[in-house]
Design a protein around this motif. Sequence first.
Motif, mmCIF file in Angstrom:
data_model
loop_
_atom_site.group_PDB
_atom_site.id
_atom_site.type_symbol
_atom_site.label_atom_id
_atom_site.label_comp_id
_atom_site.label_asym_id
_atom_site.label_seq_id
_atom_site.Cartn_x
_atom_site.Cartn_y
_atom_site.Cartn_z
ATOM 1 N N MET A 1 0.854 -1.169 0.000
ATOM 2 C CA MET A 1 0.000 0.000 0.000
ATOM 3 C C MET A 1 0.892 1.220 0.000
ATOM 4 S SD MET A 1 -2.885 2.009 1.049
ATOM 5 C CE MET A 1 -3.959 0.704 0.658
ATOM 6 N N SER A 2 0.840 1.973 -1.056
ATOM 7 C CA SER A 2 1.671 3.168 -1.082
ATOM 8 C C SER A 2 0.848 4.376 -0.647
ATOM 9 C CB SER A 2 2.301 3.369 -2.459
ATOM 10 O OG SER A 2 1.379 3.873 -3.364
ATOM 11 N N LEU A 3 1.556 5.328 -0.071
ATOM 12 C CA LEU A 3 0.950 6.537 0.453
ATOM 13 C C LEU A 3 1.709 7.737 -0.075
ATOM 14 C CD1 LEU A 3 0.770 5.379 4.194
ATOM 15 C CD2 LEU A 3 -1.122 5.392 2.563
ATOM 16 N N ALA A 4 0.992 8.817 -0.310
ATOM 17 C CA ALA A 4 1.610 10.076 -0.719
ATOM 18 C C ALA A 4 1.415 11.062 0.426
ATOM 19 C CB ALA A 4 0.960 10.599 -1.987
ATOM 20 N N SER A 5 2.385 11.940 0.622
ATOM 21 C CA SER A 5 2.237 12.918 1.698
ATOM 22 C C SER A 5 2.705 14.293 1.245
ATOM 23 C CB SER A 5 3.031 12.487 2.936
ATOM 24 O OG SER A 5 4.412 12.571 2.695
ATOM 25 N N THR A 6 2.091 15.304 1.851
ATOM 26 C CA THR A 6 2.497 16.693 1.635
ATOM 27 C C THR A 6 2.409 17.400 2.974
ATOM 28 O OG1 THR A 6 0.244 17.371 1.080
ATOM 29 C CG2 THR A 6 1.689 16.822 -0.758
ATOM 30 N N LEU A 7 3.228 18.403 3.137
ATOM 31 C CA LEU A 7 3.174 19.225 4.336
ATOM 32 C C LEU A 7 2.493 20.525 3.940
ATOM 33 C CD1 LEU A 7 3.986 19.096 7.277
ATOM 34 C CD2 LEU A 7 6.169 20.112 6.671
ATOM 35 N N GLN A 8 1.342 20.785 4.527
ATOM 36 C CA GLN A 8 0.584 22.002 4.235
ATOM 37 C C GLN A 8 0.537 22.847 5.498
ATOM 38 O OE1 GLN A 8 -3.059 21.433 2.030
ATOM 39 N NE2 GLN A 8 -2.268 19.596 1.051
ATOM 40 N N GLY A 9 1.466 23.775 5.574
ATOM 41 C CA GLY A 9 1.614 24.566 6.789
ATOM 42 C C GLY A 9 2.097 23.675 7.913
ATOM 43 N N ASN A 10 1.324 23.601 8.990
ATOM 44 C CA ASN A 10 1.705 22.763 10.138
ATOM 45 C C ASN A 10 0.978 21.421 10.126
ATOM 46 O OD1 ASN A 10 -0.863 23.592 10.743
ATOM 47 N ND2 ASN A 10 -0.411 24.244 12.829
ATOM 48 N N VAL A 11 0.390 21.067 8.963
ATOM 49 C CA VAL A 11 -0.395 19.839 8.854
ATOM 50 C C VAL A 11 0.246 18.886 7.848
ATOM 51 C CG1 VAL A 11 -2.659 18.859 8.336
ATOM 52 C CG2 VAL A 11 -2.507 21.133 9.360
ATOM 53 N N LEU A 12 0.521 17.683 8.298
ATOM 54 C CA LEU A 12 0.996 16.627 7.410
ATOM 55 C C LEU A 12 -0.233 15.928 6.841
ATOM 56 C CD1 LEU A 12 3.269 14.826 6.244
ATOM 57 C CD2 LEU A 12 3.055 13.430 8.316
ATOM 58 N N VAL A 13 -0.380 15.968 5.526
ATOM 59 C CA VAL A 13 -1.514 15.332 4.863
ATOM 60 C C VAL A 13 -1.009 14.069 4.177
ATOM 61 C CG1 VAL A 13 -3.287 15.555 3.074
ATOM 62 C CG2 VAL A 13 -2.684 17.532 4.491
ATOM 63 N N ILE A 14 -1.642 12.949 4.483
ATOM 64 C CA ILE A 14 -1.262 11.654 3.912
ATOM 65 C C ILE A 14 -2.450 11.110 3.135
ATOM 66 C CG2 ILE A 14 -0.486 9.299 4.413
ATOM 67 C CD1 ILE A 14 0.741 10.420 7.025
ATOM 68 N N ARG A 15 -2.172 10.615 1.908
ATOM 69 C CA ARG A 15 -3.226 10.061 1.063
ATOM 70 C C ARG A 15 -2.832 8.668 0.589
ATOM 71 N NH1 ARG A 15 -2.578 15.299 -0.759
ATOM 72 N NH2 ARG A 15 -4.426 16.596 -0.612
ATOM 73 N N PRO A 16 -3.696 7.684 0.827
ATOM 74 C CA PRO A 16 -3.463 6.368 0.207
ATOM 75 C C PRO A 16 -3.588 6.509 -1.306
ATOM 76 C CG PRO A 16 -5.036 6.192 2.010
ATOM 77 C CD PRO A 16 -4.835 7.658 1.750
ATOM 78 N N THR A 17 -2.752 5.819 -2.025
ATOM 79 C CA THR A 17 -2.809 5.893 -3.488
ATOM 80 C C THR A 17 -3.597 4.731 -4.077
ATOM 81 O OG1 THR A 17 -0.704 4.745 -3.679
ATOM 82 C CG2 THR A 17 -0.632 7.158 -3.630
ATOM 83 N N GLU A 18 -4.154 3.893 -3.220
ATOM 84 C CA GLU A 18 -4.984 2.780 -3.658
ATOM 85 C C GLU A 18 -6.380 2.964 -3.088
ATOM 86 O OE1 GLU A 18 -2.905 -0.909 -2.807
ATOM 87 O OE2 GLU A 18 -1.011 0.099 -3.204
ATOM 88 N N ASP A 19 -7.356 2.247 -3.636
ATOM 89 C CA ASP A 19 -8.739 2.466 -3.232
ATOM 90 C C ASP A 19 -9.232 1.532 -2.133
ATOM 91 O OD1 ASP A 19 -8.966 0.134 -4.671
ATOM 92 O OD2 ASP A 19 -10.630 0.821 -5.922
ATOM 93 N N ARG A 20 -8.333 0.753 -1.540
ATOM 94 C CA ARG A 20 -8.740 -0.135 -0.451
ATOM 95 C C ARG A 20 -7.626 -0.262 0.586
ATOM 96 N NH1 ARG A 20 -11.674 -4.353 -2.625
ATOM 97 N NH2 ARG A 20 -11.120 -5.741 -0.948
ATOM 98 N N ILE A 21 -8.058 -0.344 1.826
ATOM 99 C CA ILE A 21 -7.133 -0.652 2.920
ATOM 100 C C ILE A 21 -7.688 -1.932 3.528
ATOM 101 C CG2 ILE A 21 -6.047 0.122 5.058
ATOM 102 C CD1 ILE A 21 -6.718 2.995 4.274
#
Length: 111
Positions: A1-21
């Motif tokens: 399961m791969s994940l993408a992340s970005t830092l938006q200000g003081n918030v770490l945003v993580i997004r799964p790149t697949e449609d199921r966990i």
Amino acid sequence: MSLASTLQGNVLVIRPTEDRIDAAGAIRFKENMRDLIATPSERVILDLSSVQFLDSSGLGALVAAMKMLIPGRRLELAGLTPTVEKVMRLTRMDTVFTIHPALEQGLRDVG
């Protein structure tokens, strides 16, 4: 399961790149979350807007990721699809996690 992340200000945003966990990817999900949450930030939001399926193993992986965070830092969820929202409600995990209707709102709200 791969994940993408970005830092938006003081918030770490993580997004799964697949449609199921699910059981097939739960271990990799936890390992990747462990690596990503090492990024310093005040808050962590997991954007689940692309996740269409979450089973009990996936739910366990979310709880495990939440427990990896240092005290005072919470795992917040955003953008739950109807199926995932139903799982969270039925298991009462909606009382454990802070859940934002959409990522944009989560970024505006303060945990």
